[in-house]
Design a protein around this motif. Structure first.
Motif, PDB file in Angstrom:
ATOM      1  N   ASP A 135      -0.129   4.737  20.164  1.00 58.89           N
ATOM      2  CA  ASP A 135      -1.077   5.236  19.172  1.00 58.89           C
ATOM      3  C   ASP A 135      -0.387   6.080  18.112  1.00 58.89           C
ATOM      4  N   THR A 136       0.583   6.887  18.539  1.00 61.59           N
ATOM      5  CA  THR A 136       1.248   7.722  17.537  1.00 61.59           C
ATOM      6  C   THR A 136       2.067   6.844  16.591  1.00 61.59           C
ATOM      7  N   THR A 137       2.661   5.770  17.120  1.00 66.38           N
ATOM      8  CA  THR A 137       3.455   4.903  16.252  1.00 66.38           C
ATOM      9  C   THR A 137       2.558   4.236  15.211  1.00 66.38           C
ATOM     10  N   GLN A 138       1.354   3.839  15.650  1.00 70.94           N
ATOM     11  CA  GLN A 138       0.433   3.208  14.708  1.00 70.94           C
ATOM     12  C   GLN A 138       0.012   4.192  13.608  1.00 70.94           C
ATOM     13  N   ILE A 139      -0.192   5.438  14.022  1.00 70.68           N
ATOM     14  CA  ILE A 139      -0.585   6.448  13.038  1.00 70.68           C
ATOM     15  C   ILE A 139       0.568   6.726  12.078  1.00 70.68           C
ATOM     16  N   LYS A 140       1.777   6.682  12.624  1.00 68.44           N
ATOM     17  CA  LYS A 140       2.936   6.940  11.764  1.00 68.44           C
ATOM     18  C   LYS A 140       2.986   5.921  10.635  1.00 68.44           C
ATOM     19  N   SER A 141       2.790   4.644  10.986  1.00 65.43           N
ATOM     20  CA  SER A 141       2.886   3.657   9.908  1.00 65.43           C
ATOM     21  C   SER A 141       1.683   3.756   8.981  1.00 65.43           C
ATOM     22  N   ALA A 142       0.534   4.222   9.502  1.00 64.93           N
ATOM     23  CA  ALA A 142      -0.632   4.339   8.623  1.00 64.93           C
ATOM     24  C   ALA A 142      -0.464   5.489   7.648  1.00 64.93           C
ATOM     25  N   VAL A 143      -0.080   6.678   8.202  1.00 65.41           N
ATOM     26  CA  VAL A 143       0.076   7.845   7.329  1.00 65.41           C
ATOM     27  C   VAL A 143       1.215   7.592   6.353  1.00 65.41           C
ATOM     28  N   GLY A 144       2.250   6.937   6.843  1.00 72.26           N
ATOM     29  CA  GLY A 144       3.396   6.669   5.990  1.00 72.26           C
ATOM     30  C   GLY A 144       3.124   5.472   5.113  1.00 72.26           C
ATOM     31  N   ALA A 145       3.748   4.381   5.460  1.00 73.47           N
ATOM     32  CA  ALA A 145       3.755   3.222   4.577  1.00 73.47           C
ATOM     33  C   ALA A 145       2.372   2.734   4.173  1.00 73.47           C
ATOM     34  N   THR A 146       1.484   2.493   5.155  1.00 69.62           N
ATOM     35  CA  THR A 146       0.239   1.790   4.851  1.00 69.62           C
ATOM     36  C   THR A 146      -0.635   2.537   3.850  1.00 69.62           C
ATOM     37  N   ALA A 147      -0.795   3.856   4.085  1.00 68.40           N
ATOM     38  CA  ALA A 147      -1.669   4.614   3.190  1.00 68.40           C
ATOM     39  C   ALA A 147      -1.115   4.589   1.775  1.00 68.40           C
ATOM     40  N   SER A 148       0.200   4.665   1.638  1.00 64.44           N
ATOM     41  CA  SER A 148       0.762   4.696   0.289  1.00 64.44           C
ATOM     42  C   SER A 148       0.654   3.322  -0.367  1.00 64.44           C
ATOM     43  N   VAL A 149       0.817   2.264   0.429  1.00 65.69           N
ATOM     44  CA  VAL A 149       0.658   0.913  -0.124  1.00 65.69           C
ATOM     45  C   VAL A 149      -0.777   0.743  -0.610  1.00 65.69           C
ATOM     46  N   ALA A 150      -1.715   1.242   0.218  1.00 68.93           N
ATOM     47  CA  ALA A 150      -3.122   1.105  -0.150  1.00 68.93           C
ATOM     48  C   ALA A 150      -3.418   1.858  -1.440  1.00 68.93           C
ATOM     49  N   LEU A 151      -2.925   3.093  -1.507  1.00 66.20           N
ATOM     50  CA  LEU A 151      -3.218   3.922  -2.674  1.00 66.20           C
ATOM     51  C   LEU A 151      -2.559   3.349  -3.930  1.00 66.20           C
ATOM     52  N   ARG A 152      -1.311   2.919  -3.778  1.00 66.40           N
ATOM     53  CA  ARG A 152      -0.607   2.371  -4.936  1.00 66.40           C
ATOM     54  C   ARG A 152      -1.348   1.142  -5.455  1.00 66.40           C
ATOM     55  N   ASN A 153      -1.768   0.279  -4.529  1.00 65.40           N
ATOM     56  CA  ASN A 153      -2.418  -0.946  -4.967  1.00 65.40           C
ATOM     57  C   ASN A 153      -3.809  -0.696  -5.510  1.00 65.40           C
ATOM     58  N   LEU A 154      -4.438   0.371  -5.005  1.00 66.41           N
ATOM     59  CA  LEU A 154      -5.752   0.720  -5.544  1.00 66.41           C
ATOM     60  C   LEU A 154      -5.606   1.160  -7.006  1.00 66.41           C
ATOM     61  N   ILE A 155      -4.634   2.064  -7.245  1.00 68.80           N
ATOM     62  CA  ILE A 155      -4.408   2.541  -8.621  1.00 68.80           C
ATOM     63  C   ILE A 155      -4.004   1.363  -9.509  1.00 68.80           C
ATOM     64  N   LEU A 156      -3.073   0.580  -8.972  1.00 71.17           N
ATOM     65  CA  LEU A 156      -2.530  -0.533  -9.737  1.00 71.17           C
ATOM     66  C   LEU A 156      -3.618  -1.572 -10.014  1.00 71.17           C
ATOM     67  N   GLY A 157      -4.401  -1.887  -9.010  1.00 68.55           N
ATOM     68  CA  GLY A 157      -5.435  -2.913  -9.142  1.00 68.55           C
ATOM     69  C   GLY A 157      -6.501  -2.490 -10.153  1.00 68.55           C
ATOM     70  N   LEU A 158      -7.002  -1.229  -9.989  1.00 66.29           N
ATOM     71  CA  LEU A 158      -8.044  -0.761 -10.909  1.00 66.29           C
ATOM     72  C   LEU A 158      -7.486  -0.633 -12.326  1.00 66.29           C
TER      73      LEU A 158
END
Ligand SMILES: Nc1ncnc2c1ncn2[C@@H]1O[C@H](COP(=O)(O)OP(=O)(O)OP(=O)(O)O)[C@@H](O)[C@H]1O
Length: 597
Positions: A135-158
């Motif tokens: 569970d901690t490993t999954q959170i690590k990738s979410a807080v790290g890479a995934t959240a930033s990918v999501a945010l970047r693509n949200l800004i970029l997409g909009l």
């Protein structure tokens, strides 16, 4: 019907990620760095098509090459800025993920150490360890890479969508009208692909679980010469997992075909409409190029967002499980104003009408109105058939559980009114199953009193009759034992446990004798070690050896959670009750009669 429910569930499922905010919020610097570099990278990316249009429309319309060179220099600077912002984003975001998960691991572990045994009766330790790891490993990738990918693509997409509208409202209208044509088949197809890949993962997990079980029991499987059978079953499981994986890969390949074709066909269609405007002189070539780039960015961003959604909701599940674990209250806590135990300790133990039922087996009570007093310095042996409640007496005395009725007092203080740590600090336990940690012999003994000097550890080992065998080990006190180290024999483990208890130097001693017979030499050594430990301490011993009951001041015989007899060995043998029967079965008949005379 199914769809709204599904959507609701999804919306709900990201909520637990909020519980990570306090952890993330402690690192404002990292968060600010990550956000700044994220926005910078997105804005730079969005500025690129503008620069490209200006270059096409103005840079190429002059014979002078300086202008076009200037545009290229500007593009190069933007590329450098983009690279820098992306690298900074990577650093900040990944560090934040690592930091948050380290904190979370630390908190969950330290919280786990405070939970009462009743929690560990309910939840298997394997499950807890896997939570801590997976569970901690999954959170690590979410807080790290995934959240930033999501945010970047949200800004970029909009951003890209907005810029598309600004660049050409007419073409944007066309694209927006075409969106359902692209999205509907992709979503429908994507769902079935996800279903297939989940099925493949489940099959692989089943095969792995089977392998783990069999490798763990490799001796049993070899004793029964079942290697062929087991390998055949594993091969079938792996083959099934392969077929499921192939089906999922095939579906993914088809999805890739459909996605790429639909997306690029739309781009070609836009280009076709746009080129007619360019030919008619309504739109510049640069504007068409700019529009195309924005639509590619928007499509890419939307695609990336749909990918990260699944990962984020998995991480939300992990966050929920971990925060549930953190919210678990210890069943046994110190009262707000704990009563201090008297100093100096006398070491008196009193059970006063104690009744207790384990929460995990509510239908069967473990102790019924048990009452006895052990005076300071006295040795009391507890004897009784298996399941009588002997270990339960130890568990309650250490306040691992609270009694249902009655009270347990140490030096006159009800253990529920004292701090459980203070109660346990007055006791040393030598258990039947000695835990040897994967560490050196020295560290294993020092577990009895962390911080003890080498001389103190060695003195305890000598008193426990353990030094002789320790010095014969390859590296003496520094020999690694336990998992991946030297394996100690039953008698050696017990003497380590006795050394630990000697080092702890507590006024009350709880001794759970080993049931499995030691050889004569080990037995003599262990007895001698115990004799030095028991001197001047209140001792409660779950007795399996004749020597122990002979030396005890009193013997308490319990059966089905009740005291059935009490007395000395001699008086109880003469009485001819349960004790006499147990003693006849357990101890050698001849020795028993000699002792009884
Ligand atoms: N953690 C637990 N959860 C639920 N029931 C338990 C637990 N530990 C013990 N019991 C039950 O409580 C009763 C008393 O068990 P206890 O371990 O105290 O017996 P014992 O006299 O020490 O037995 P043995 O000599 O076999 O160790 C048994 O019926 C046992 O099944």
């Amino acid at each position: 019907m199914a769809q709204p429910e599904d959507a609701q569930q999804r919306r709900r499922s990201l909520k637990p990620l909020r519980r990570l905010f306090p952890y993330i919020g402690s690192y404002r610097g990292l968060v600010a760095g990550a956000l700044f570099s994220l926005v910078l990278a997105a804005v730079t990316t969005l500025a690129l098509p503008l620069a490209v249009r200006r270059m096409i429309d103005h840079g190429f319309s002059h014979a002078d090459t300086t202008l076009v060179s200037n545009y290229f220099a500007m593009l190069m600077a933007m590329a450098a800025m983009l690279a820098l912002a992306s690298a900074a984003r990577y650093y900040f975001v990944i560090t934040l993920g690592e930091r948050v998960v380290s904190d979370l691991r630390r908190d969950v572990f330290s919280h786990l150490t405070t939970l009462s045994p009743s929690f560990f009766d309910r939840v298997q330790s394997g499950e807890i360890v896997s939570r801590l790891a997976a569970d901690t490993t999954q959170i690590k990738s979410a807080v790290g890479a995934t959240a930033s990918v999501a945010l970047r693509n949200l800004i970029l997409g909009l951003g890209a969508l907005a810029m598309m509208v600004v660049t050409s409202p007419k073409l944007s209208g066309l694209v927006i009208a075409a969106i359902p044509l692209v999205v509907v088949p992709l979503v429908a197809f994507g769902r079935s692909v996800r279903g297939r890949s989940r099925a493949a993962q489940d099959m692989l997990a089943a095969a792995n679980a089977y392998a783990g079980e069999q490798i763990g029991a490799v001796r049993t499987l070899q004793s029964f010469t079942n290697e062929g059978l087991v390998t055949g079953r594993f091969r079938a499981a792996v083959e099934a997992a392969f077929k499921a994986a192939r089906a999922s890969v095939l579906a993914r390949a088809l999805l890739t075909f459909v996605a790429i074709f639909i997306i690029f066909a739309s781009v070609v269609a836009v280009l076709w409409f746009g080129s007619r405007d360019v030919l008619a002189g309504v739109m510049s070539a640069g504007t068409l190029g700019q529009f195309l780039l924005y639509s590619v960015f928007a499509a890419g961003a939307l695609g990336a967002l749909s990918e990260v959604w699944g990962e984020l909701s998995q991480a939300a599940g992990a966050a929920e499980r971990l925060t549930e674990l953190l919210a678990e209250e210890p069943g046994i806590k110190a009262p707000a104003d704990p009563k201090p135990l008297p100093v100096p300790t006398r070491g008196e133990i009193a059970f006063d009408g104690v009744s207790f039922t384990y929460p995990a087996s509510p239908s069967r009570s473990a102790l019924h109105e048990l009452g006895f007093v052990i005076r300071p310095g006295e040795t009391m042996a507890i004897v009784g058939p298996s399941g009588a409640g002997k270990s339960t007496v130890f568990a309650l005395l250490q306040r691992f559980y609270d009694v249902d009725n009655g009270a347990i007092r140490i030096d006159g203080i009800d253990v529920r009114e004292a701090d459980p740590r203070a109660v346990r600090a007055r006791m040393a336990i030598v258990p039947q199953d000695v835990t040897i940690f994967a560490a050196s012999v020295r560290e294993n003994i020092a577990f009895g009193r962390p911080g003890a000097s080498d001389a103190e550890v060695e003195a305890a080992a000598r008193a426990a009759q353990a030094e002789e065998f320790i010095l014969r080990l390859e590296r003496g006190y520094d020999t690694q034992v336990g998992e991946r180290g030297v394996t100690l024999s039953g008698g050696q483990r017990q003497r380590i446990a006795i050394a630990r208890a000697i080092l702890r130097d507590a006024p009350i001693l709880l001794l759970d004798e080993a049931t499995s017979a030691l050889d004569a030499t080990s037995e003599t050594l262990v007895q001698a070690a115990l004799a030095s430990l028991m001197r001047e301490r209140t001792t409660l011993v779950i007795a399996h050896r004749l020597a122990t009951v002979l030396e005890a001041d009193r013997i308490l015989v319990i059966d089905e959670g009740r005291i059935v007899e009490e007395g000395t060995h001699r008086s109880l043998v003469t009485k001819g009750g349960l004790y006499a029967e147990l003693a006849r079965l357990q101890f050698e008949a001849g020795v028993l009669e000699d002792a009884a005379e």
